[in-house]
Scaffold this motif. Structure first.
Motif, PDB file in Angstrom:
ATOM      1  N   UNK A  21       1.061  -1.362   0.127  1.00  0.00           N
ATOM      2  CA  UNK A  21      -0.067  -0.100   0.092  1.00  0.00           C
ATOM      3  C   UNK A  21       0.819   1.270   0.036  1.00  0.00           C
ATOM      4  N   UNK A  22       2.068   1.093  -0.391  1.00  0.00           N
ATOM      5  CA  UNK A  22       2.951   2.403  -0.554  1.00  0.00           C
ATOM      6  C   UNK A  22       3.177   3.102   0.684  1.00  0.00           C
ATOM      7  N   UNK A  23       3.053   4.375   0.897  1.00  0.00           N
ATOM      8  CA  UNK A  23       3.101   5.093   1.787  1.00  0.00           C
ATOM      9  C   UNK A  23       1.784   5.180   2.748  1.00  0.00           C
ATOM     10  N   UNK A  24       0.775   4.592   2.169  1.00  0.00           N
ATOM     11  CA  UNK A  24      -0.622   4.729   2.684  1.00  0.00           C
ATOM     12  C   UNK A  24      -0.682   3.712   3.914  1.00  0.00           C
ATOM     13  N   UNK A  25      -1.621   4.298   4.922  1.00  0.00           N
ATOM     14  CA  UNK A  25      -1.811   3.654   6.183  1.00  0.00           C
ATOM     15  C   UNK A  25      -2.617   2.269   5.722  1.00  0.00           C
ATOM     16  N   UNK A  26      -2.492   1.154   6.481  1.00  0.00           N
ATOM     17  CA  UNK A  26      -3.468  -0.149   6.549  1.00  0.00           C
ATOM     18  C   UNK A  26      -4.144  -0.352   7.676  1.00  0.00           C
ATOM     19  N   UNK A  27      -5.528  -0.232   7.593  1.00  0.00           N
ATOM     20  CA  UNK A  27      -6.304  -0.493   8.666  1.00  0.00           C
ATOM     21  C   UNK A  27      -6.916  -2.093   8.493  1.00  0.00           C
ATOM     22  N   UNK A  28      -7.521  -2.453   9.242  1.00  0.00           N
ATOM     23  CA  UNK A  28      -8.095  -3.995   9.316  1.00  0.00           C
ATOM     24  C   UNK A  28      -9.007  -4.101   8.121  1.00  0.00           C
ATOM     25  N   UNK A  29      -9.664  -2.978   7.718  1.00  0.00           N
ATOM     26  CA  UNK A  29     -10.782  -3.078   6.547  1.00  0.00           C
ATOM     27  C   UNK A  29     -10.089  -3.296   5.355  1.00  0.00           C
ATOM     28  N   UNK A  75      -4.666  -5.584  14.098  1.00  0.00           N
ATOM     29  CA  UNK A  75      -3.206  -5.429  13.643  1.00  0.00           C
ATOM     30  C   UNK A  75      -2.603  -5.143  14.858  1.00  0.00           C
ATOM     31  N   UNK A  76      -1.308  -5.898  14.893  1.00  0.00           N
ATOM     32  CA  UNK A  76      -0.518  -5.911  16.070  1.00  0.00           C
ATOM     33  C   UNK A  76       1.043  -5.417  15.827  1.00  0.00           C
ATOM     34  N   UNK A  77       1.299  -4.285  15.998  1.00  0.00           N
ATOM     35  CA  UNK A  77       2.731  -3.766  15.765  1.00  0.00           C
ATOM     36  C   UNK A  77       3.138  -2.765  16.225  1.00  0.00           C
ATOM     37  N   UNK A  78       4.397  -2.488  15.888  1.00  0.00           N
ATOM     38  CA  UNK A  78       4.982  -1.238  16.571  1.00  0.00           C
ATOM     39  C   UNK A  78       4.981   0.101  15.461  1.00  0.00           C
ATOM     40  N   UNK A  79       5.467   1.144  15.605  1.00  0.00           N
ATOM     41  CA  UNK A  79       5.318   2.340  14.733  1.00  0.00           C
ATOM     42  C   UNK A  79       5.980   1.918  13.380  1.00  0.00           C
ATOM     43  N   UNK A 109       7.324 -10.313   1.748  1.00  0.00           N
ATOM     44  CA  UNK A 109       8.169  -9.424   2.542  1.00  0.00           C
ATOM     45  C   UNK A 109       8.630  -8.098   1.869  1.00  0.00           C
ATOM     46  N   UNK A 110       8.318  -8.074   0.241  1.00  0.00           N
ATOM     47  CA  UNK A 110       8.653  -7.040  -0.462  1.00  0.00           C
ATOM     48  C   UNK A 110       7.614  -6.011  -0.457  1.00  0.00           C
ATOM     49  N   UNK A 111       6.338  -6.288   0.287  1.00  0.00           N
ATOM     50  CA  UNK A 111       5.380  -5.447   0.184  1.00  0.00           C
ATOM     51  C   UNK A 111       5.823  -4.223   1.162  1.00  0.00           C
ATOM     52  N   UNK A 112       5.065  -2.802   0.586  1.00  0.00           N
ATOM     53  CA  UNK A 112       5.314  -1.906   1.558  1.00  0.00           C
ATOM     54  C   UNK A 112       4.015  -1.828   2.640  1.00  0.00           C
ATOM     55  N   UNK A 113       4.504  -2.084   3.779  1.00  0.00           N
ATOM     56  CA  UNK A 113       3.068  -2.343   4.851  1.00  0.00           C
ATOM     57  C   UNK A 113       3.411  -1.482   5.945  1.00  0.00           C
ATOM     58  N   UNK A 114       2.614  -0.433   6.026  1.00  0.00           N
ATOM     59  CA  UNK A 114       2.462   0.672   6.793  1.00  0.00           C
ATOM     60  C   UNK A 114       1.076   0.502   7.701  1.00  0.00           C
ATOM     61  N   UNK A 115       1.333  -0.391   8.633  1.00  0.00           N
ATOM     62  CA  UNK A 115       0.274  -1.110   9.379  1.00  0.00           C
ATOM     63  C   UNK A 115      -0.070  -0.165  10.686  1.00  0.00           C
ATOM     64  N   UNK A 116      -1.437   0.054  10.684  1.00  0.00           N
ATOM     65  CA  UNK A 116      -2.047   1.011  12.036  1.00  0.00           C
ATOM     66  C   UNK A 116      -2.471  -0.202  12.857  1.00  0.00           C
ATOM     67  N   UNK A 117      -1.868   0.043  14.167  1.00  0.00           N
ATOM     68  CA  UNK A 117      -2.329  -0.972  15.399  1.00  0.00           C
ATOM     69  C   UNK A 117      -3.284  -0.325  16.208  1.00  0.00           C
ATOM     70  N   UNK A 118      -3.838   0.807  15.931  1.00  0.00           N
ATOM     71  CA  UNK A 118      -4.663   1.814  16.703  1.00  0.00           C
ATOM     72  C   UNK A 118      -5.791   1.034  17.260  1.00  0.00           C
TER      73      UNK A 118
END
Ligand SMILES: NC(=O)c1ccc[n+]([C@@H]2O[C@H](COP(=O)([O-])OP(=O)(O)OC[C@H]3O[C@@H](n4cnc5c(N)ncnc54)[C@H](OP(=O)(O)O)[C@@H]3O)[C@@H](O)[C@H]2O)c1
Length: 298
Positions: free
Chosen positions: A125-133, A224-228, A267-276
């Motif tokens: 998802x490039x630089x876009x955030x990823x939420x659970x939906x 989602x469960x991860x750090x920043x 593991x090459x995917x850009x994953x900016x995942x939100x754990x909010x």
């Protein structure tokens, strides 16, 4: 609470058992062999031998437990991961054992199932955030076991039962995969996948263990469960520094990355995942980041 943990002798399982015991829970760790028992007892829990592919055996083991936590995985820790056959065991665990665990838990009258999953099911998802939906990118047959596992876990959540599915970030810490990456960084071998300007969402082994305790408070759903999330070039620097290498960890050349196969391609995917969602619902917070000095010894 009385909690059974499958995969209790693995990286995730041991961390989960230790964190659950520290939080005051009564924990049974499940292993397929006697020699797993001392590992579980060493983490302060009771060990129980069972066949994770046999729902009857599991139902007996899970009887009188409130919650079952499934942490089973068998991820190849080094470059053998490029060979599809290296994933045979992992596939079997997600395809068959996870369904048997959900069924065994149902038969035993367990009320809640917590299932380990991964952020690597999300699309780049490039630089876009990823939420659970965010819709998952799981078309390839290689993802079938993870999809089947999710379905079995979701199906458990009927008749008043609940299921929490944790999509974990990439683990780092004392585990074999990270140890392999640290050694490669120290020896100057290229080890990182993806582009330096893409995102990675990491999760320290210790914080992953604590997440299973926090998940006891979560309602049915995906989290989602991860750090920043950090840029991979940042991770390369942190990995190099932690390895006491001469410089940042090196990226595998693009041309070689193109042939790693579907399992490693994620593991090459850009994953900016939100754990909010997980943080706000349970109060869980990551405590160890890739720039925390000494993270490989924690
Ligand atoms: N999100 C992530 O990034 C993520 C998630 C999971 C794992 N990993 C990485 O993958 C690497 C390996 O993980 P791990 O050490 O937890 O895995 P592992 O030790 O290979 O497997 C975990 C446990 O699962 C059981 N198991 C494995 N294969 C089995 C089989 N065929 N049948 C029945 N039980 C089986 C074993 O328990 P018994 O022998 O006691 O029965 C084992 O202790 C680590 O580096 C870890 O960090 C990463």
């Amino acid at each position: 609470m009385k909690i059974a943990v499958t995969g209790a002798t693995g990286v995730l399982g041991q961390e989960a058992v230790a964190a659950l015991v520290a939080a005051g829970h009564d924990v049974t760790g499940v292993t397929r062999r006697d020699r797993g028992i001392p590992i579980i007892e060493g983490r302060g829990a009771r060990g129980s031998v069972a066949d994770v592919f046999d729902a009857d055996d599991l139902a007996r083991t899970f009887r009188a437990h409130d919650v079952v936590i499934n942490t089973l995985a068998h991820v190849p820790a080094d470059m053998t991961a490029m060979r599809p056959l290296a994933w045979r065991e992992d596939d079997k665990l997600h395809l068959e054992a996870s369904a048997a665990i959900a069924e065994g838990a149902r038969r035993a009258g367990v009320r809640k199932l917590i299932q380990e999953s991964t952020v690597y099911l999300y699309p780049d998802n490039g630089a876009e955030w990823i939420g659970e939906d965010e819709p998952l990118a799981v078309r390839h047959a290689a993802f079938r076991p993870r999809v089947r596992e999710m379905r079995a876990a979701v199906d458990f959540a009927t008749e008043g039962r609940s299921t929490v599915i944790l999509r974990l970030g990439q683990l780092f810490g004392r585990d074999p995969q990270t140890t392999f990456a640290l050694r490669a960084a120290r020896e100057g071998h290229a080890v990182l996948l993806g582009r330096p300007d893409s995102y990675i969402t990491l999760l320290h082994d210790r914080d992953a263990g604590r997440a299973f305790v926090s998940a006891l408070r979560a309602g049915s759903g995906f989290y989602n469960v991860g750090g920043e999330p950090v840029l991979r070039e940042r991770w390369a620097k942190d990995l190099g520094r932690e390895a006491k290498a001469a410089g940042p960890a090196k990226f595998i050349p693009e041309i070689a990355q193109a042939i790693v196969g579907p399992r490693l391609d994620v593991q090459r995917r850009s994953l900016r995942v939100s754990s909010v969602r997980f943080m706000s619902e349970t109060g869980w917070r990551p405590t160890i980041g890739p720039s925390t000095p000494g993270w490989s010894r924690m």
